[in-house]
Write an enzyme that holds these catalytic residues in place. Structure first.
Site, PDB file in Angstrom:
ATOM      1  N   HIS A 152      37.475  39.619  35.054  1.00 21.37           N
ATOM      2  CA  HIS A 152      38.708  40.079  34.420  1.00 21.37           C
ATOM      3  C   HIS A 152      38.399  40.653  33.033  1.00 21.37           C
ATOM      4  CE1 HIS A 152      41.440  37.182  36.934  1.00 21.37           C
ATOM      5  NE2 HIS A 152      41.130  38.282  37.576  1.00 21.37           N
ATOM      6  N   ARG A 212      36.339  39.993  45.380  1.00 20.27           N
ATOM      7  CA  ARG A 212      37.371  40.825  45.990  1.00 20.27           C
ATOM      8  C   ARG A 212      36.828  41.365  47.313  1.00 20.27           C
ATOM      9  NH1 ARG A 212      36.784  42.553  40.563  1.00 20.27           N
ATOM     10  NH2 ARG A 212      38.612  42.180  39.238  1.00 20.27           N
ATOM     11  N   HIS A 253      42.162  37.915  49.261  1.00 17.91           N
ATOM     12  CA  HIS A 253      42.350  37.591  47.850  1.00 17.91           C
ATOM     13  C   HIS A 253      42.687  36.120  47.661  1.00 17.91           C
ATOM     14  CE1 HIS A 253      41.882  40.295  44.530  1.00 17.91           C
ATOM     15  NE2 HIS A 253      42.843  39.725  43.846  1.00 17.91           N
ATOM     16  N   LYS A 272      35.406  46.271  39.633  1.00 20.74           N
ATOM     17  CA  LYS A 272      36.268  47.387  39.283  1.00 20.74           C
ATOM     18  C   LYS A 272      35.663  48.195  38.145  1.00 20.74           C
ATOM     19  CE  LYS A 272      40.772  45.568  40.719  1.00 20.74           C
ATOM     20  NZ  LYS A 272      42.140  45.194  40.277  1.00 20.74           N
ATOM     21  N   ARG A 311      39.705  34.301  46.690  1.00 24.46           N
ATOM     22  CA  ARG A 311      39.391  34.506  45.271  1.00 24.46           C
ATOM     23  C   ARG A 311      40.279  33.614  44.400  1.00 24.46           C
ATOM     24  NH1 ARG A 311      37.270  38.382  41.581  1.00 24.46           N
ATOM     25  NH2 ARG A 311      38.752  39.193  40.064  1.00 24.46           N
ATOM     26  N   TYR A 339      46.127  31.243  36.461  1.00 28.49           N
ATOM     27  CA  TYR A 339      45.637  30.025  37.106  1.00 28.49           C
ATOM     28  C   TYR A 339      46.051  28.762  36.355  1.00 28.49           C
ATOM     29  CZ  TYR A 339      43.205  33.446  39.817  1.00 28.49           C
ATOM     30  OH  TYR A 339      42.940  34.523  40.626  1.00 28.49           O
TER      31      TYR A 339
END
Length: 304
Positions: free
Chosen positions: A276, A155, A250, A179, A253, A285
């Site tokens: 994730h 990110r 992004h 994150k 990514r 995806y």
């Protein structure tokens, strides 16, 4: 500590303040805490104008509030985020026994338009990464930054937090803080490793002003880059490459994940590499790959 606006009714100010502190204690992202503070302050102002406290707001009142958001033209994604903040607040109040119900549980978020993330083809990525000019410090920085972002699926916020000691060049790995301050160890591809080494040798020494600065990627003034800096530099490189338009950081990514999937990587591996927390987030995806297969079928099968 983040606090709601000081002129809110005391009951709302207390509830929201405690919830935001709880989010921070759980290592929620600063951007999430800030967005939830705004969303809940907006709810509290509305509720206060209607003489409602946190515990007197019920399902009917919240449904009216959410319907009002949509009526004022708020985007479905915005309404969904505000509703998530409200659900979180009441879940917290239920947990600490400030309330006996969660009136937001039965309220459905408006249906959002399903948009697949933008993905560059392998050829477009090669065109984007092949440029870079004559090797000035800023060009070396941009080359290293974009190579690393694509190589590791970072990110933009993760790109700017990379430190000079984050990369182990012998093991070809990088320690990334994602994150919620979660760390993950990722492999670094050879082109990215070479680009970073070239930047460290010939680019960063000309940019650094404070020897104590540990950020890997620096501005021309020697400061740590911001996410907007990354976006702006990518836009410049896209124009130079003339390969595609409207690319965001992004998109690198998304391209990273999609190219892994097309190359045979399994979803669990991609989930771990992307950081994730849920496999459902990574499953987008598979939709991208399905869309690619449908396009190929439509364009080549005689009975499509």
């Amino acid at each position: 500590m983040p606090d709601p606006a000081p002129d809110l009714p005391p009951s709302w100010s207390e509830a929201i303040g405690l919830y935001l502190r709880d989010l921070e204690a759980a290592s929620a992202a600063a951007k999430t805490v800030s967005a939830y503070r705004r969303d809940l302050t907006e709810l509290a102002v509305w509720a206060g104008a209607n003489d409602l406290t946190p515990v007197t707001v019920g399902y009917r009142e919240l449904r009216r509030y959410v319907a009002g958001l949509s009526a004022r033209g708020k985007a479905p994604a915005t309404v969904a985020r505000k509703l998530a903040a409200i659900r979180g607040l009441y879940a917290f109040m239920l947990r600490v026994e400030m309330d006996s119900q969660n009136p937001a549980d039965l309220i459905s978020a408006p249906k959002r338009e399903s948009k697949l993330p933008q993905v560059l083809t392998v050829r477009q990525m090669e065109s984007l990464l092949a440029g870079g000019g004559s090797g000035t410090p800023l060009e070396l920085r941009d080359k290293a930054m974009l190579e690393l972002a694509y190589s590791c699926g970072l990110r933009s916020e993760e790109v700017i937090t990379v430190r000079t000691d984050s990369i182990d060049f012998d093991d070809e790995t990088i320690n990334v803080i994602g994150k919620g301050s979660k760390q993950r160890l990722l492999p670094v591809g050879e082109p990215a490793r070479q680009a970073v080494e070239a930047y460290l040798a010939k680019g960063r020494p000309s940019l650094v002003d404070d020897p104590a600065e540990k950020a890997l990627f620096l501005s021309r003034n020697g400061r740590r880059l911001s996410p907007s800096d990354v976006t702006r530099r990518l836009a410049i490189r896209v124009r130079e490459a003339a390969s595609t338009g409207g690319v965001s950081p992004h998109a690198l990514r998304h391209s990273f994940a999609t190219h892994l999937l097309e190359g045979g990587a399994d979803l669990r591996t991609i989930q771990e590499l992307l950081g994730h927390s849920s496999i459902s987030t990574t499953q987008v995806y598979t939709h991208l790959d399905s869309a690619r297969l449908r396009d190929a079928y439509s364009g080549s099968h005689p009975r499509a």
